[in-house]
Write an enzyme that holds these catalytic residues in place. Structure first.
Site, PDB file in Angstrom:
ATOM      1  N   ASP A   5      27.045  -2.435  -3.759  1.00  0.00           N
ATOM      2  CA  ASP A   5      25.756  -1.734  -3.753  1.00  0.00           C
ATOM      3  C   ASP A   5      25.239  -1.660  -5.180  1.00  0.00           C
ATOM      4  OD1 ASP A   5      24.383   0.528  -1.559  1.00  0.00           O
ATOM      5  OD2 ASP A   5      23.748   0.526  -3.666  1.00  0.00           O
ATOM      6  N   ALA A   6      23.926  -1.867  -5.333  1.00  0.00           N
ATOM      7  CA  ALA A   6      23.306  -1.831  -6.655  1.00  0.00           C
ATOM      8  C   ALA A   6      23.102  -0.401  -7.143  1.00  0.00           C
ATOM      9  CB  ALA A   6      21.965  -2.562  -6.612  1.00  0.00           C
TER      10      ALA A   6
ATOM     11  N   ILE B 259      22.992  -7.981  -4.509  1.00  0.00           N
ATOM     12  CA  ILE B 259      23.070  -9.165  -3.644  1.00  0.00           C
ATOM     13  C   ILE B 259      22.361 -10.355  -4.296  1.00  0.00           C
ATOM     14  CG2 ILE B 259      23.394  -7.990  -1.426  1.00  0.00           C
ATOM     15  CD1 ILE B 259      20.327  -8.423  -0.947  1.00  0.00           C
TER      16      ILE B 259
ATOM     17  N   THR C 190      14.859  -4.610  11.100  1.00  0.00           N
ATOM     18  CA  THR C 190      14.076  -3.488  11.602  1.00  0.00           C
ATOM     19  C   THR C 190      13.115  -3.901  12.713  1.00  0.00           C
ATOM     20  OG1 THR C 190      12.364  -1.910  10.939  1.00  0.00           O
ATOM     21  CG2 THR C 190      12.453  -3.933   9.696  1.00  0.00           C
ATOM     22  N   ASP C 191      12.729  -2.923  13.526  1.00  0.00           N
ATOM     23  CA  ASP C 191      11.717  -3.183  14.564  1.00  0.00           C
ATOM     24  C   ASP C 191      10.324  -3.365  13.957  1.00  0.00           C
ATOM     25  OD1 ASP C 191      11.218  -0.551  13.813  1.00  0.00           O
ATOM     26  OD2 ASP C 191      11.324   0.275  15.845  1.00  0.00           O
ATOM     27  N   GLU C 192      10.168  -2.972  12.670  1.00  0.00           N
ATOM     28  CA  GLU C 192       8.824  -3.037  12.078  1.00  0.00           C
ATOM     29  C   GLU C 192       8.321  -4.468  11.928  1.00  0.00           C
ATOM     30  OE1 GLU C 192       7.907  -0.440   8.908  1.00  0.00           O
ATOM     31  OE2 GLU C 192       9.167   1.176   9.665  1.00  0.00           O
TER      32      GLU C 192
ATOM     33  N   TYR D 270       6.727  -3.651   3.237  1.00  0.00           N
ATOM     34  CA  TYR D 270       8.149  -3.529   3.624  1.00  0.00           C
ATOM     35  C   TYR D 270       8.429  -4.389   4.851  1.00  0.00           C
ATOM     36  CZ  TYR D 270      12.125  -1.655   6.229  1.00  0.00           C
ATOM     37  OH  TYR D 270      13.278  -1.543   6.965  1.00  0.00           O
TER      38      TYR D 270
ATOM     39  N   LYS E  50      10.907  -7.685   5.247  1.00  0.00           N
ATOM     40  CA  LYS E  50      12.029  -7.764   6.198  1.00  0.00           C
ATOM     41  C   LYS E  50      11.823  -8.950   7.156  1.00  0.00           C
ATOM     42  CE  LYS E  50      15.127  -5.366   6.646  1.00  0.00           C
ATOM     43  NZ  LYS E  50      16.489  -5.352   6.007  1.00  0.00           N
TER      44      LYS E  50
ATOM     45  N   LYS F 207      12.475  10.106   3.650  1.00  0.00           N
ATOM     46  CA  LYS F 207      12.131   9.740   5.033  1.00  0.00           C
ATOM     47  C   LYS F 207      11.783  11.007   5.819  1.00  0.00           C
ATOM     48  CE  LYS F 207      13.196   5.500   3.931  1.00  0.00           C
ATOM     49  NZ  LYS F 207      14.528   4.972   3.881  1.00  0.00           N
TER      50      LYS F 207
HETATM   51  P1  NAD Z   1      18.617   2.945   2.152  1.00  0.00           P
HETATM   52  O1  NAD Z   1      17.413   2.778   1.299  1.00  0.00           O
HETATM   53  O2  NAD Z   1      19.141   4.306   2.425  1.00  0.00           O
HETATM   54  O3  NAD Z   1      19.841   2.095   1.538  1.00  0.00           O
HETATM   55  C1  NAD Z   1      19.675   0.837   0.975  1.00  0.00           C
HETATM   56  C2  NAD Z   1      20.878   0.579   0.073  1.00  0.00           C
HETATM   57  O4  NAD Z   1      20.756  -0.733  -0.475  1.00  0.00           O
HETATM   58  C3  NAD Z   1      20.986   1.543  -1.106  1.00  0.00           C
HETATM   59  O5  NAD Z   1      22.304   2.013  -1.227  1.00  0.00           O
HETATM   60  C4  NAD Z   1      20.626   0.707  -2.322  1.00  0.00           C
HETATM   61  O6  NAD Z   1      21.267   1.120  -3.515  1.00  0.00           O
HETATM   62  C5  NAD Z   1      21.104  -0.672  -1.858  1.00  0.00           C
HETATM   63  N1  NAD Z   1      20.453  -1.780  -2.549  1.00  0.00           N
HETATM   64  C6  NAD Z   1      19.145  -1.927  -2.855  1.00  0.00           C
HETATM   65  N2  NAD Z   1      18.946  -3.087  -3.495  1.00  0.00           N
HETATM   66  C7  NAD Z   1      20.151  -3.703  -3.589  1.00  0.00           C
HETATM   67  C8  NAD Z   1      20.618  -4.935  -4.124  1.00  0.00           C
HETATM   68  N3  NAD Z   1      19.773  -5.790  -4.726  1.00  0.00           N
HETATM   69  N4  NAD Z   1      21.916  -5.240  -4.035  1.00  0.00           N
HETATM   70  C9  NAD Z   1      22.798  -4.382  -3.456  1.00  0.00           C
HETATM   71  N5  NAD Z   1      22.409  -3.194  -2.932  1.00  0.00           N
HETATM   72  C10 NAD Z   1      21.123  -2.861  -3.002  1.00  0.00           C
HETATM   73  O7  NAD Z   1      18.298   2.177   3.508  1.00  0.00           O
HETATM   74  P2  NAD Z   1      18.801   2.444   4.988  1.00  0.00           P
HETATM   75  O8  NAD Z   1      17.856   3.344   5.652  1.00  0.00           O
HETATM   76  O9  NAD Z   1      20.227   2.764   4.949  1.00  0.00           O
HETATM   77  O10 NAD Z   1      18.586   0.978   5.612  1.00  0.00           O
HETATM   78  C11 NAD Z   1      19.621  -0.001   5.520  1.00  0.00           C
HETATM   79  C12 NAD Z   1      19.131  -1.286   6.148  1.00  0.00           C
HETATM   80  O11 NAD Z   1      18.788  -1.049   7.511  1.00  0.00           O
HETATM   81  C13 NAD Z   1      17.868  -1.841   5.484  1.00  0.00           C
HETATM   82  O12 NAD Z   1      17.973  -3.243   5.453  1.00  0.00           O
HETATM   83  C14 NAD Z   1      16.743  -1.425   6.425  1.00  0.00           C
HETATM   84  O13 NAD Z   1      15.691  -2.345   6.378  1.00  0.00           O
HETATM   85  C15 NAD Z   1      17.446  -1.448   7.750  1.00  0.00           C
HETATM   86  N6  NAD Z   1      16.922  -0.516   8.773  1.00  0.00           N
HETATM   87  C16 NAD Z   1      16.730   0.813   8.474  1.00  0.00           C
HETATM   88  C17 NAD Z   1      16.293   1.685   9.475  1.00  0.00           C
HETATM   89  C18 NAD Z   1      16.092   3.157   9.219  1.00  0.00           C
HETATM   90  O14 NAD Z   1      15.559   3.857  10.081  1.00  0.00           O
HETATM   91  N7  NAD Z   1      16.496   3.702   8.073  1.00  0.00           N
HETATM   92  C19 NAD Z   1      16.042   1.190  10.754  1.00  0.00           C
HETATM   93  C20 NAD Z   1      16.238  -0.177  11.013  1.00  0.00           C
HETATM   94  C21 NAD Z   1      16.684  -1.018  10.011  1.00  0.00           C
HETATM   95  O1  DAU Z   2      11.441   1.582  12.454  1.00  0.00           O
HETATM   96  C1  DAU Z   2      12.472   1.358  11.555  1.00  0.00           C
HETATM   97  C2  DAU Z   2      12.048   1.799  10.181  1.00  0.00           C
HETATM   98  O2  DAU Z   2      12.017   3.227  10.206  1.00  0.00           O
HETATM   99  C3  DAU Z   2      12.967   1.302   9.079  1.00  0.00           C
HETATM  100  O3  DAU Z   2      12.910  -0.090   9.031  1.00  0.00           O
HETATM  101  C4  DAU Z   2      12.553   1.888   7.723  1.00  0.00           C
HETATM  102  O4  DAU Z   2      13.478   1.500   6.724  1.00  0.00           O
HETATM  103  C5  DAU Z   2      12.549   3.405   7.847  1.00  0.00           C
HETATM  104  O5  DAU Z   2      12.090   3.973   6.632  1.00  0.00           O
HETATM  105  C6  DAU Z   2      11.646   3.845   8.997  1.00  0.00           C
HETATM  106  O6  DAU Z   2      10.257   3.569   8.696  1.00  0.00           O
HETATM  107  P1  DAU Z   2       9.112   4.631   9.037  1.00  0.00           P
HETATM  108  O7  DAU Z   2       7.964   4.360   8.160  1.00  0.00           O
HETATM  109  O8  DAU Z   2       8.886   4.715  10.494  1.00  0.00           O
HETATM  110  O9  DAU Z   2       9.889   5.984   8.585  1.00  0.00           O
HETATM  111  P2  DAU Z   2       9.417   7.269   7.780  1.00  0.00           P
HETATM  112  O10 DAU Z   2      10.526   8.262   7.873  1.00  0.00           O
HETATM  113  O11 DAU Z   2       8.891   6.943   6.432  1.00  0.00           O
HETATM  114  O12 DAU Z   2       8.211   7.793   8.656  1.00  0.00           O
HETATM  115  C7  DAU Z   2       8.380   8.106  10.030  1.00  0.00           C
HETATM  116  C8  DAU Z   2       7.025   8.471  10.571  1.00  0.00           C
HETATM  117  O13 DAU Z   2       6.618   9.711   9.970  1.00  0.00           O
HETATM  118  C9  DAU Z   2       5.941   7.463  10.238  1.00  0.00           C
HETATM  119  O14 DAU Z   2       5.025   7.390  11.307  1.00  0.00           O
HETATM  120  C10 DAU Z   2       5.261   8.048   9.008  1.00  0.00           C
HETATM  121  C11 DAU Z   2       5.396   9.553   9.240  1.00  0.00           C
HETATM  122  N1  DAU Z   2       5.507  10.382   8.039  1.00  0.00           N
HETATM  123  C12 DAU Z   2       6.430  10.025   7.106  1.00  0.00           C
HETATM  124  C13 DAU Z   2       6.571  10.764   5.965  1.00  0.00           C
HETATM  125  C14 DAU Z   2       7.585  10.390   4.900  1.00  0.00           C
HETATM  126  C15 DAU Z   2       4.718  11.495   7.889  1.00  0.00           C
HETATM  127  O15 DAU Z   2       3.912  11.816   8.758  1.00  0.00           O
HETATM  128  N2  DAU Z   2       4.863  12.239   6.768  1.00  0.00           N
HETATM  129  C16 DAU Z   2       5.740  11.917   5.779  1.00  0.00           C
HETATM  130  O16 DAU Z   2       5.798  12.636   4.747  1.00  0.00           O
END
Ligand code: NAD
Ligand code: DAU
Length: 352
Positions: free
Chosen positions: A32-33, A59, A133-135, A159, A163, A198
């Protein structure tokens, strides 16, 4: 046998590493970075555990990756490493393409070189699981069918575009070089150890600190929430039995509007840590300017994963959200650490 987990100090990655070593004994190397989103404390339950090794690095560093793959005779890579926050991708898109696209490309190149040097049996069993991600599918109208694996990619934020690009590169390495890749596209995760940028942890943090709970636009956007432990179980199953070259959607079958989620968090906090004035935290809800290009609705059709690999989400939303709120209430030092900037100073001191 060893697996390499990239991005394993972030939210989902650290949950995955902890789950992996709680459910089996196969060693893990975490790379991890440690960007602002990565936190070594997430992995502190593994301090002194000989099954786990942490390496700080990117990475994007092919030489480092090659050394780790060969040195640990890695049999699978799970790639979580990414820039993951949509709002940050709007204010600064470049880092997302650097990490999510170019980083993934460097990882694929390192894996390709490593796999080429394996014997036939090791090459046949090697896997690279790319967590996406589903996005990538864009947005749904309120009455549209949930995203299936066959939906076209229509990413709307930088973003999501980064992805989507990474998924395409992964696919190309399968088609062109025969790399044994798997891709998962998952909906919104929630649970312990999520960085408070988030929605869910942000709302908990702001509520407890007397700050506004910012709801973008009308708050009627829909997300399909999945407990992070269920996501980890799905990833373990895909790694174990998924067919190389296949994509699997992962989702909670749990669509909620944002305002519903925020109100539920407020009610959970009202019951657990009532405000001093006796009023509800819901009074702190503030509608703010909407996110540009904000996707209206996500919903995942995860029937392929259920049909082919027998996975279903186990955690109900009400209970999962209550567990999450309880985790944040019990871990205020963790939140203070990641929000104060002290953690980043520590990393700079520790690693120079
Ligand atoms: P996060 O931001 O919490 O974690 C990302 C991690 O990657 C961090 O620890 C960061 O230090 C590390 N990182 C960043 N750049 C790097 C690099 N160049 N080399 C090595 N490490 C690096 O993210 P998360 O929410 O844990 O998401 C993890 C993965 O899952 C992502 O690929 C994201 O797109 C995907 N994902 C997230 C969600 C969600 O709801 N959070 C949903 C679906 C998919
Ligand atoms: O769907 C998967 C994705 O879910 C992942 O790929 C992303 O890494 C993860 O960040 C997440 O993306 P979203 O944009 O859906 O998540 P976020 O928590 O940022 O926002 C969730 C919803 O809430 C979105 O509709 C935006 C809204 N929101 C978010 C924030 C931070 C608000 O209304 N207020 C806020 O302050």
């Amino acid at each position: 046998m060893t697996i390499l987990v990239t991005g394993g100090a972030g939210f989902i990655g650290s949950n995955f590493v902890l789950d992996w070593l709680a459910t089996g004994d196969e060693p893990v190397v975490t790379l991890d970075a440690l960007t602002y989103a990565g936190n070594l404390a997430n992995l502190s339950p593994l301090d002194g555990d000989a099954r786990h090794k942490f390496v700080r690095g990117s990475i994007g560093d092919g030489a480092l990756l090659g050394g780790l793959l060969r040195g640990h005779e890695v049999r699978a890579v799970v790639n979580f490493a990414a820039e993951s926050h949509v709002d940050r991708s709007i204010s600064g898109p470049a880092a997302f393409f650097e990490t999510n696209v170019m980083g993934t490309l460097h990882l694929l190149e390192a894996v390709r070189a490593y796999v080429a040097g394996l014997d036939d049996a090791a090459r046949a069993s090697f896997r690279l699981l790319h967590v996406s991600t589903d996005e990538v599918y864009g947005t749904l109208a309120h009455d549209e069918a949930a995203f299936a694996e066959t939906n076209p990619y229509k990413p709307n934020s930088p973003y999501a575009a980064s992805k989507a690009s990474s998924d395409h590169v992964v696919r190309a390495y399968r088609e062109t070089f025969g790399l044994p890749v798997l891709v998962t596209n998952c909906s919104n995760n929630y649970g312990p150890l999520q960085f408070p940028e988030k929605l869910i942890p942000l709302v908990i943090h702001n509520a407890l600190n007397g700050k506004a709970l910012p709801v973008y636009g009308d708050g009627l956007q829909v997300r399909d929430w999945l407990y992070v432990g269920d996501h980890c179980a799905a990833l373990r199953r895909v790694l174990e039995a998924g067919a190389p070259g296949e994509t699997y959607n992962v989702g909670g079958d749990n669509q909620k509007t944002n305002i519903e989620v925020v109100r539920t968090i407020c009610a959970l906090l009202d019951a657990r840590r009532p405000r001093a004035d006796g009023l509800s935290y819901a009074g702190q809800i503030t509608h703010v300017t909407d996110r540009p290009g904000h996707d209206r609705r996500y919903a995942i059709d995860a029937r392929k994963l259920e049909r082919e690999l027998g996975w279903r989400p186990a955690q109900g939303f009400e209970r999962g959200l209550a567990k999450t709120v309880d985790w944040y209430l019990g871990n205020e030092a963790w939140v203070a650490n990641v929000t104060s900037g002290a953690y980043r100073e520590w990393v700079a001191r520790q690693y120079g």
